[in-house]
Scaffold this active site. Sequence first.
Site, mmCIF file in Angstrom:
data_model
loop_
_atom_site.group_PDB
_atom_site.id
_atom_site.type_symbol
_atom_site.label_atom_id
_atom_site.label_comp_id
_atom_site.label_asym_id
_atom_site.label_seq_id
_atom_site.Cartn_x
_atom_site.Cartn_y
_atom_site.Cartn_z
ATOM 1 N N CYS A 1 1.906 -2.656 2.211
ATOM 2 C CA CYS A 1 1.562 -1.831 1.027
ATOM 3 C C CYS A 1 3.149 -1.415 0.629
ATOM 4 O O CYS A 1 3.310 -1.358 -0.409
ATOM 5 C CB CYS A 1 0.961 -0.650 1.000
ATOM 6 S SG CYS A 1 -1.018 -0.930 1.602
ATOM 7 N N CYS B 1 0.779 1.752 5.794
ATOM 8 C CA CYS B 1 0.329 0.250 5.837
ATOM 9 C C CYS B 1 1.630 -0.429 5.308
ATOM 10 O O CYS B 1 2.149 -0.124 4.152
ATOM 11 C CB CYS B 1 -0.586 0.118 4.539
ATOM 12 S SG CYS B 1 -0.796 -1.408 3.829
#
Length: 139
Positions: free
Chosen positions: A70, A67
Site C-alpha cells: 500500500c 501494508c
Amino acid sequence: MIRVCSSCAQKNRIPWSHLHVAGRCGRCKEEIEPIDRPIDVKSSAQFQEIIDNAEVPILVDFWAAWCGPCRLAAPRVTEVASRRAGRAVVLKVDTERMQDLAARFQIQGIPNFMVFEDGKVKSQQAGLVDVGVMEGWLD
Ligand SMILES: [Zn+2]
C-alpha cells in the site's frame, strides 16, 4: 468539501459532485482548480455521497498503514489523481479506520482498487499495479 483559495485564502465550500470542475472563489473570483490529489474518506456517509453524486469516474484505494505494498501504491495513486484532475476523483479508504466500508466491499487483500462510475462498481482489483493500469480502469 472546504477548499482554500490560493490567492486570497478564502474558504470555499465545494459540493462533492463538483470536485472535478474548476470553480471560482466566492470572494476574489480567482479560479479554483479541479481537485488534483486523493481525498481521505472520513465516514461511510461521505463515501456514499461522493459515489452517488460524482459526475466523473471515482478510483478508490483501500489501504492500511501496516501494508507495505500500500505504501508503494500511495505515490502512484497520488500521481493518478494529479494526471486525471478534472476527469476523475480519487479516494483513499483506510481499512483500519473504515472497517464498515472494507466489510461492505469484502476487501480481503490490500491494496484493493475499485472504480465507480454513475454510482455503480465498474471494476475491482487487488494488488499493486502501475499508474498506467489504474488509468486504464478510468477510461
Ligand atoms: Zn480568493
